[in-house]
Design an enzyme around this catalytic site. Structure first.
Site, PDB file in Angstrom:
ATOM      1  N   TRP A 197       0.783  -1.320  -0.104  1.00  0.00           N
ATOM      2  CA  TRP A 197      -0.031  -0.009  -0.108  1.00  0.00           C
ATOM      3  C   TRP A 197       0.900   1.225   0.065  1.00  0.00           C
ATOM      4  O   TRP A 197       0.503   2.377  -0.319  1.00  0.00           O
ATOM      5  CB  TRP A 197      -1.111   0.132   1.234  1.00  0.00           C
ATOM      6  CG  TRP A 197      -0.181  -0.468   2.751  1.00  0.00           C
ATOM      7  CD1 TRP A 197      -0.497  -1.549   3.267  1.00  0.00           C
ATOM      8  CD2 TRP A 197       0.482   0.568   3.429  1.00  0.00           C
ATOM      9  NE1 TRP A 197       0.350  -1.430   4.296  1.00  0.00           N
ATOM     10  CE2 TRP A 197       0.966  -0.091   4.509  1.00  0.00           C
ATOM     11  CE3 TRP A 197       0.783   1.819   3.244  1.00  0.00           C
ATOM     12  CZ2 TRP A 197       1.649   0.344   5.627  1.00  0.00           C
ATOM     13  CZ3 TRP A 197       1.457   2.392   4.379  1.00  0.00           C
ATOM     14  CH2 TRP A 197       2.055   1.730   5.376  1.00  0.00           C
ATOM     15  N   ASN A 198       2.208   1.236   0.221  1.00  0.00           N
ATOM     16  CA  ASN A 198       2.774   2.211   0.498  1.00  0.00           C
ATOM     17  C   ASN A 198       3.303   3.353  -0.612  1.00  0.00           C
ATOM     18  O   ASN A 198       3.388   4.447  -0.463  1.00  0.00           O
ATOM     19  CB  ASN A 198       4.045   2.096   1.417  1.00  0.00           C
ATOM     20  CG  ASN A 198       5.124   0.993   0.829  1.00  0.00           C
ATOM     21  OD1 ASN A 198       4.686   0.625  -0.052  1.00  0.00           O
ATOM     22  ND2 ASN A 198       6.386   1.594   0.649  1.00  0.00           N
TER      23      ASN A 198
ATOM     24  N   LYS B 100      -2.878  -8.272  -7.564  1.00  0.00           N
ATOM     25  CA  LYS B 100      -3.521  -8.235  -6.355  1.00  0.00           C
ATOM     26  C   LYS B 100      -3.100  -6.877  -5.773  1.00  0.00           C
ATOM     27  O   LYS B 100      -1.946  -7.130  -4.946  1.00  0.00           O
ATOM     28  CB  LYS B 100      -3.551  -9.371  -5.666  1.00  0.00           C
ATOM     29  CG  LYS B 100      -4.699  -9.692  -4.807  1.00  0.00           C
ATOM     30  CD  LYS B 100      -4.956  -8.719  -3.801  1.00  0.00           C
ATOM     31  CE  LYS B 100      -4.123  -8.705  -2.490  1.00  0.00           C
ATOM     32  NZ  LYS B 100      -4.186  -7.340  -1.512  1.00  0.00           N
ATOM     33  N   PRO B 101      -3.664  -5.632  -5.804  1.00  0.00           N
ATOM     34  CA  PRO B 101      -3.266  -4.564  -5.166  1.00  0.00           C
ATOM     35  C   PRO B 101      -3.416  -4.595  -3.733  1.00  0.00           C
ATOM     36  O   PRO B 101      -4.368  -5.217  -3.318  1.00  0.00           O
ATOM     37  CB  PRO B 101      -3.836  -3.309  -5.963  1.00  0.00           C
ATOM     38  CG  PRO B 101      -5.102  -3.896  -6.474  1.00  0.00           C
ATOM     39  CD  PRO B 101      -4.929  -5.514  -6.546  1.00  0.00           C
TER      40      PRO B 101
ATOM     41  N   GLU C 101      10.226  -8.415  -2.945  1.00  0.00           N
ATOM     42  CA  GLU C 101      10.712  -7.197  -2.694  1.00  0.00           C
ATOM     43  C   GLU C 101      10.094  -6.944  -1.347  1.00  0.00           C
ATOM     44  O   GLU C 101       9.147  -6.790  -1.040  1.00  0.00           O
ATOM     45  CB  GLU C 101      10.550  -5.998  -3.439  1.00  0.00           C
ATOM     46  CG  GLU C 101      10.895  -6.172  -4.921  1.00  0.00           C
ATOM     47  CD  GLU C 101      12.685  -5.892  -5.016  1.00  0.00           C
ATOM     48  OE1 GLU C 101      13.016  -5.263  -4.144  1.00  0.00           O
ATOM     49  OE2 GLU C 101      13.066  -6.334  -5.830  1.00  0.00           O
TER      50      GLU C 101
ATOM     51  N   CYS D  20      10.212   1.179   2.366  1.00  0.00           N
ATOM     52  CA  CYS D  20      11.031  -0.193   2.526  1.00  0.00           C
ATOM     53  C   CYS D  20      12.272   0.374   2.624  1.00  0.00           C
ATOM     54  O   CYS D  20      13.114  -0.232   3.472  1.00  0.00           O
ATOM     55  CB  CYS D  20      10.866  -0.920   1.251  1.00  0.00           C
ATOM     56  SG  CYS D  20      11.180  -0.291  -0.427  1.00  0.00           S
TER      57      CYS D  20
ATOM     58  N   LYS E 279      19.861 -10.779   1.823  1.00  0.00           N
ATOM     59  CA  LYS E 279      19.261 -11.481   3.080  1.00  0.00           C
ATOM     60  C   LYS E 279      17.678 -11.256   3.072  1.00  0.00           C
ATOM     61  O   LYS E 279      17.029 -11.672   2.183  1.00  0.00           O
ATOM     62  CB  LYS E 279      19.880 -10.661   4.276  1.00  0.00           C
ATOM     63  CG  LYS E 279      21.254 -10.933   4.195  1.00  0.00           C
ATOM     64  CD  LYS E 279      22.269 -10.804   5.517  1.00  0.00           C
ATOM     65  CE  LYS E 279      22.354  -8.995   5.517  1.00  0.00           C
ATOM     66  NZ  LYS E 279      23.133  -8.715   6.752  1.00  0.00           N
TER      67      LYS E 279
ATOM     68  N   GLU F 225      14.180  -5.866  -9.070  1.00  0.00           N
ATOM     69  CA  GLU F 225      13.434  -5.179 -10.316  1.00  0.00           C
ATOM     70  C   GLU F 225      14.255  -3.953 -10.784  1.00  0.00           C
ATOM     71  O   GLU F 225      15.423  -3.642 -10.427  1.00  0.00           O
ATOM     72  CB  GLU F 225      12.126  -4.469  -9.414  1.00  0.00           C
ATOM     73  CG  GLU F 225      11.257  -5.676  -8.683  1.00  0.00           C
ATOM     74  CD  GLU F 225       9.815  -5.136  -8.375  1.00  0.00           C
ATOM     75  OE1 GLU F 225       9.127  -5.538  -9.004  1.00  0.00           O
ATOM     76  OE2 GLU F 225       9.802  -4.475  -7.526  1.00  0.00           O
TER      77      GLU F 225
HETATM   78  P1  NAD Z   1       2.113  -6.766   3.483  1.00  0.00           P
HETATM   79  O1  NAD Z   1       3.124  -8.092   3.340  1.00  0.00           O
HETATM   80  O2  NAD Z   1       1.220  -6.532   4.599  1.00  0.00           O
HETATM   81  O3  NAD Z   1       1.095  -6.953   2.286  1.00  0.00           O
HETATM   82  C1  NAD Z   1       1.706  -6.763   0.685  1.00  0.00           C
HETATM   83  C2  NAD Z   1       0.752  -7.267  -0.015  1.00  0.00           C
HETATM   84  O4  NAD Z   1       0.354  -8.727   0.400  1.00  0.00           O
HETATM   85  C3  NAD Z   1      -0.867  -6.784  -0.054  1.00  0.00           C
HETATM   86  O5  NAD Z   1      -1.268  -6.707  -1.472  1.00  0.00           O
HETATM   87  C4  NAD Z   1      -1.391  -7.420   0.728  1.00  0.00           C
HETATM   88  O6  NAD Z   1      -2.696  -7.699   0.562  1.00  0.00           O
HETATM   89  C5  NAD Z   1      -0.887  -9.095   0.390  1.00  0.00           C
HETATM   90  N1  NAD Z   1      -1.020 -10.187   1.303  1.00  0.00           N
HETATM   91  C6  NAD Z   1      -1.314  -9.899   2.878  1.00  0.00           C
HETATM   92  N2  NAD Z   1      -1.234 -11.080   3.212  1.00  0.00           N
HETATM   93  C7  NAD Z   1      -1.100 -12.018   2.378  1.00  0.00           C
HETATM   94  C8  NAD Z   1      -1.054 -13.270   2.383  1.00  0.00           C
HETATM   95  N3  NAD Z   1      -1.209 -14.200   3.467  1.00  0.00           N
HETATM   96  N4  NAD Z   1      -0.737 -13.835   1.184  1.00  0.00           N
HETATM   97  C9  NAD Z   1      -0.412 -13.393  -0.107  1.00  0.00           C
HETATM   98  N5  NAD Z   1      -0.643 -11.942  -0.086  1.00  0.00           N
HETATM   99  C10 NAD Z   1      -0.706 -11.388   1.190  1.00  0.00           C
HETATM  100  O7  NAD Z   1       2.840  -5.433   3.248  1.00  0.00           O
HETATM  101  P2  NAD Z   1       2.346  -3.961   3.487  1.00  0.00           P
HETATM  102  O8  NAD Z   1       1.799  -3.771   4.883  1.00  0.00           O
HETATM  103  O9  NAD Z   1       1.311  -3.626   2.266  1.00  0.00           O
HETATM  104  O10 NAD Z   1       3.570  -2.931   2.898  1.00  0.00           O
HETATM  105  C11 NAD Z   1       4.610  -2.677   3.713  1.00  0.00           C
HETATM  106  C12 NAD Z   1       5.836  -3.661   3.673  1.00  0.00           C
HETATM  107  O11 NAD Z   1       6.141  -3.618   2.193  1.00  0.00           O
HETATM  108  C13 NAD Z   1       7.089  -3.106   4.498  1.00  0.00           C
HETATM  109  O12 NAD Z   1       7.519  -4.292   5.280  1.00  0.00           O
HETATM  110  C14 NAD Z   1       8.052  -2.681   3.376  1.00  0.00           C
HETATM  111  O13 NAD Z   1       9.424  -2.651   3.817  1.00  0.00           O
HETATM  112  C15 NAD Z   1       7.705  -3.522   2.257  1.00  0.00           C
HETATM  113  N6  NAD Z   1       8.017  -2.980   1.029  1.00  0.00           N
HETATM  114  C16 NAD Z   1       9.223  -3.488   0.379  1.00  0.00           C
HETATM  115  C17 NAD Z   1       9.351  -2.815  -0.814  1.00  0.00           C
HETATM  116  C18 NAD Z   1      10.681  -3.173  -1.691  1.00  0.00           C
HETATM  117  O14 NAD Z   1      10.698  -2.982  -2.943  1.00  0.00           O
HETATM  118  N7  NAD Z   1      11.508  -3.816  -0.943  1.00  0.00           N
HETATM  119  C19 NAD Z   1       8.867  -1.736  -1.301  1.00  0.00           C
HETATM  120  C20 NAD Z   1       7.649  -1.128  -0.562  1.00  0.00           C
HETATM  121  C21 NAD Z   1       7.239  -1.942   0.665  1.00  0.00           C
END
Ligand code: NAD
Length: 490
Positions: A159-160, A183-184, A258, A292, A463, A470
């Site tokens: 979502w961020n 799946k957003p 990611e 992130c 890690k 990407e």
């Molecule tokens: P999240 O893991 O809660 O959710 C990410 C996505 O996964 C959402 O679409 C969510 O609906 C889905 N999801 C939730 N539970 C799931 C399940 N059991 N199986 C499959 N999909 C599921 O993350 P968030 O809170 O939306 O985002 C914040 C996190 O994302 C932080 O940890 C951040 O560091 C990370 N992030 C990483 C990057 C990167 O490029 N490395 C970029 C942005 C955010």
């Protein structure tokens, strides 16, 4: 019919996209609220696992029947290039929608629309450069390799930073010729739904891009494990990423992840302090720390620590909270009340562990901000390396500032993290900068600059911050598999 934001009761209405059609999901309708005001502003039709099955089926049919993968690369490039142009032409409108959905200041959202346009433009150009190799394997034989799309790819996004992070996956996946099911995140699905409209207007065949919003625990889980999906590309938290990897494993689907981070800034005593301080503020507090790559752990060499801390705290104090549509605002709200609670609990536990709150530490007292999900920008000192506030990702406007004595020590300390997404080094000593960059365990190291992603270069984590890359040529490769062909020439 595209997802045009015009509808009843002043709420914009968005429907899911399956097989080239906008349709009501079988799930519940979700009402989105502005994170800074708590006011509802849009409705979204949520899907169910049945909708997701339909989307995978539609994607497979479009992959086989539309000619998207087998057609002229220049035609693919034209579609992606047009989306880049339209995003630039509609930056104001799409940026404003993103600001309402995410709560991030409008200027940052406008910039993010441009970054999404850059991703489409970049992968448009790469789509005309898909080449295999001809490999000498001995007389009487001809060997060549083909780089082919996987077919149906499942994309799960957080979502961020929805428009940027989803554009990286969508543009790369389409450039490679795949069909996609996205799946957003439930909280911020709008820019992805808009992107589906732009792609359709640009001539993308129906069914090549499908978008099914809905709860991650059900839909994300179902998509990751779907036998019709050959590749899963996920961005989100480390815990969910590990779950996605496990769910995809029985299908041996290719997975790229990611994930989260606890990214450090290393400020050496010889650093250009003005640049280190002014760079460290946005590197930490952009999007209210919900990034992130937020450089949320700053380590300053002892002789300059007091100076850095004083001036950094002064700059942090100048951040202004409020509506994303107020040009003076530099710090938006968090995405939800639940995220506020999560962040405040981190701060409380840090205090209980003995850390010192130098500024911020709670919700703002200004009654004008009471309806929003605001947390004050918070600087914490007096920590030990094993405290939760140092080791774990907060995903909010909270930074720790620590001291170090020498190069070996600081490298050892930051490399002890289970994460390895990004790191920033501030020094005037070129040899030291490259020495440290070589040994830091991070997917991206920046030296005397803070921007960690450029479309031309690979981005990803070491890690527990991820698998795969990407952007860059590597980002395209993630959506391609290699076939080798061996021919008898006798
Ligand atoms: P999240 O893991 O809660 O959710 C990410 C996505 O996964 C959402 O679409 C969510 O609906 C889905 N999801 C939730 N539970 C799931 C399940 N059991 N199986 C499959 N999909 C599921 O993350 P968030 O809170 O939306 O985002 C914040 C996190 O994302 C932080 O940890 C951040 O560091 C990370 N992030 C990483 C990057 C990167 O490029 N490395 C970029 C942005 C955010």
């Amino acid at each position: 019919m595209p997802n045009e934001p015009a509808t009843t009761d002043r709420l914009h209405a968005f429907r899911m996209v399956v097989g080239g059609e906008r349709r009501a999901g079988r799930g519940e309708q979700s009402v989105l609220v502005e994170p800074w005001s708590g006011q509802p502003f849009a409705t979204v039709e949520m899907g169910t696992t049945d909708d997701l099955d339909d989307a995978v089926f539609a994607a497979a049919a479009a992959f086989d029947g539309s000619g998207w993968a087998t057609g002229r690369p220049l035609d693919r490039a034209a579609v992606l290039g047009q989306v880049a142009s339209t995003l630039r032409a509609r930056t104001e409108e799409i940026g404003a929608l993103e600001a309402r959905n995410v709560g991030r200041p409008l200027a940052e959202c406008r910039h993010n629309v441009e970054l999404a346009a850059d991703a489409f433009a970049y992968f448009a150009s790469l789509s005309t450069h898909l080449r295999g190799a001809s490999i000498p394997i001995g007389s009487g034989l001809l060997d060549y390799s083909l780089r082919e799309p996987y077919g149906v790819c499942g994309l799960i996004t957080p979502w961020n930073n929805p428009i940027v992070l989803s554009s990286w996956k969508i543009a790369a996946g389409l450039a490679a010729g795949n069909a996609l099911v996205v799946k957003p995140a439930s909280a911020t699905p709008l820019s992805v739904l808009i992107m589906a409209d732009l792609l359709e207007e640009a001539g993308l065949p129906g069914g090549i891009l499908n978008v099914v919003p809905g709860p991650g625990g059900q839909l994300g889980d179902h998509l990751a494990a779907h036998p019709g999906v050959r590749k899963v590309s996920f961005t989100g938290s480390t815990a969910t990423g590990i779950h996605v990897l496990q769910r995809a494993a029985p299908n041996l689907a290719k997975v790229s992840l990611e994930l989260g981070g606890k990214s450090p800034s290393l400020v050496f005593a010889d650093a250009e302090m003005d640049a280190a301080i002014s760079g460290s503020v946005p590197a930490m507090f952009s999007n209210a720390g919900q990034m992130c790559t937020a450089r949320s752990r700053i380590l300053v060499q002892r002789s300059r620590y007091d100076e850095f801390l004083d001036r950094f705290v002064d700059r942090v104090g100048q951040l202004k909270m409020g509506s994303p549509f107020d040009d003076a605002v530099t710090l938006g709200p968090l995405i939800s009340p639940a995220q506020v609670d999560t962040v405040l609990r981190f701060i409380e536990r840090a205090k209980a562990d003995g850390a010192r709150i130098v500024c911020g530490g709670g919700r703002p007292s200004d009654p004008m901000l009471a309806a929003g999900n605001f947390v004050e920008p918070t600087v914490i000192t007096g920590v030990k390396d094993d405290m939760e506030i140092v080791t774990e990702e907060v995903f909010g406007p909270v930074v720790v500032v620590e001291q170090f004595d020498d190069e070996d020590e600081v490298v050892r300390r930051v490399n002890a993290s289970r994460y390895g997404l990004a790191a920033t080094v501030w020094t005037r000593d070129l040899a030291l900068a490259h020495r440290v960059a070589a040994v830091l365990q991070a997917g991206t190291v920046t030296i005397n600059t803070t921007k960690v992603s450029h479309v031309y270069a690979p981005f990803g984590g070491y890690k527990q911050s991820g698998l795969g890359r990407e952007l860059g040529l590597e980002g395209l490769d993630e959506f391609l598999q290699v076939k080798n062909v061996i021919v008898s020439t006798v």
